[in-house]
Design an enzyme around this catalytic site. Sequence first.
Site, PDB file in Angstrom:
ATOM      1  N   SER A 109     -39.124  32.289  20.968  1.00 24.88           N
ATOM      2  CA  SER A 109     -40.482  32.301  20.812  1.00 24.88           C
ATOM      3  C   SER A 109     -40.993  30.918  19.808  1.00 24.88           C
ATOM      4  O   SER A 109     -39.994  30.650  18.873  1.00 24.88           O
ATOM      5  CB  SER A 109     -41.081  33.472  20.462  1.00 24.88           C
ATOM      6  OG  SER A 109     -42.394  33.273  19.997  1.00 24.88           O
TER       7      SER A 109
ATOM      8  N   TYR B 159     -42.582  40.834  14.672  1.00 27.16           N
ATOM      9  CA  TYR B 159     -41.993  39.994  15.788  1.00 27.16           C
ATOM     10  C   TYR B 159     -41.492  38.561  15.449  1.00 27.16           C
ATOM     11  O   TYR B 159     -40.400  38.191  15.750  1.00 27.16           O
ATOM     12  CB  TYR B 159     -43.138  39.701  16.962  1.00 27.16           C
ATOM     13  CG  TYR B 159     -42.827  38.811  17.928  1.00 27.16           C
ATOM     14  CD1 TYR B 159     -42.080  39.576  19.009  1.00 27.16           C
ATOM     15  CD2 TYR B 159     -43.203  37.713  18.289  1.00 27.16           C
ATOM     16  CE1 TYR B 159     -41.822  38.947  20.139  1.00 27.16           C
ATOM     17  CE2 TYR B 159     -42.857  36.863  19.437  1.00 27.16           C
ATOM     18  CZ  TYR B 159     -42.090  37.735  20.199  1.00 27.16           C
ATOM     19  OH  TYR B 159     -41.921  36.826  21.431  1.00 27.16           O
TER      20      TYR B 159
END
Length: 579
Positions: free
Chosen positions: A523, A536
């Site tokens: 990501s 995250y």
Amino acid sequence: MSLRILTELSRRYGADPAFTLAGGGNTSWKEDGGRFLHVKPSGVALAEIHEEDFVKMDRNILRECFALGDDSVSFSSVREREERVKKLMAYAVLSSGEEGRRPSVEAPLHEIMPFRYVVHLHPALVNAMTCGREGKRIASDLFPDALWVDYCDPGLTLACRVRKEMELYRTEHGGMDPAVIFLQNHGVFVGAEEVEGIDGIYAEMMDKLRHYCLERGFSLPLSKAEEADRETVLELAPLLRGWLLPSSGTRAPVVSATGAFPIPRGPLTPDHLVYAKAFGLVSDHPDGEEILRFREEHKYLPRMLEIPGKAVFCAGETLTAALTVRDLAENGALIEQLAPAFGGVHYLTDSQREFIENWEVESYRASVAAGSRSGKKSSRPMSGLVAVVTGGAQGFGFGIARYLAAEGADVAIADLNVSGALEAARKLGGGGCRGFSVNIADEESVKTLFEELVSVYGGVDLFVANAGVLKAGSVKNFELKDWKLVTDVNYNGYFLCVKHCSRLMARQNAVSGLWSDIVQVNSKSGLAGSRANGAYAGSKFGTIGLTQSFALELVADHIKVNSVCPGNFFDGPLWSDPE
């Protein structure tokens, strides 16, 4: 209307494994008025055929093929004559759909049977008789009105032989035409004016043969172990992918395992030769040297390998091809299991076998059946690649899986949502896509996944570590249980997948010399911090370090490890439906 009826008839018989072999067989319909013949194209599976697939032929031109079989017409070889026949049959084609498909090589046989509908199939029960040493005698007892034709090379040679035998049959039966023609070591042709006639003949035929075998104590299901020996599969399948790699191959074959049974010991029918080859390898402990000796003796690599009492492995360029080999192996084994009821097995001779092995028409049929509609090798760049996508049941993962499948890969979709994985595989279509259950945060689940992948595919070429979760919130009140969930899935789960995947890849690559890939879907949050999203971002930062470390280590095993870092995908379930 009748073409629609022919399509329905073809698909119905094609979907019944009791009648078909590797999707094969062929069907035809003669238009009212008698001028045109619609016949199944070469290599297209009966179960999947559509109205527009059938090849429309001019019967007047098609009949001219028989003139080429006249003794007064000389050719330098049978193969030269068959090449002429192929061109003449192409000239007789009036329409063949957008793909320009070839008509079935047996179109002349459909032409000379004077029935509106003709259906040629390869039921195992029928071939147990046609491949039996006493099959001709038994057929005359069970089916006195049928015509039996001894084996001869397929193509025009067979068509001319059948036409001659039919003329003799008419003379002996007061001008009546045979509605059933048994071809030794080949199958059966059935003709009728209506579909109901076809169904009635086949139903009676199968019933008679079934009772004949049962009365003599021969069981109809194939005697086969329910499951392959787990340790044998895990030990051998990855190695076989390397040992069975063609000399010029750039992609390891799929090697699929199944429960043990005695594979065929010799060449039975043209279909067995085309898809599974005449001989397989039977060995208690196969290795690269033994497979090399097999190739030197037979001039090809084995597609069927039997480890007696342990497992049977079937190899093909794709999973579809490997499963076709399995179908042929099991069908041949059933024929040999039943053949003693018909006097024992009658194998094709070496010359008969060699004709089929070297016949271009059969090579074309096999290539079309393998997925190349034109008969040429697939141009899709990932054809034959075994790819695994975790979290592939939806969202980003499904998009990746869909792309890989469209490029020709056999895609295994692994997901905690197993019903979603199965449905996603169904949507992708193609025989090589499968759904699997996995919880990547549970090592036993990950281990089981790779054992299942080895059993189905033999190994993995591309592993896409896409599965992940997102829990956002302020560090000041973020729950530890949520922190552990994100870490367990995104960080520990990636480690567990690479741990078990790399073991498998290293094993297969050590033999094949090929390279494999692990690609993690990371990501943008793995490159820069994310406000109120520390769990995250931390997991993604951490796995960038894992990727770099894994890459440095695993390059020695011919495994490349990389991460890709996309931006936000707000339409995906990670954001829109995180539960």
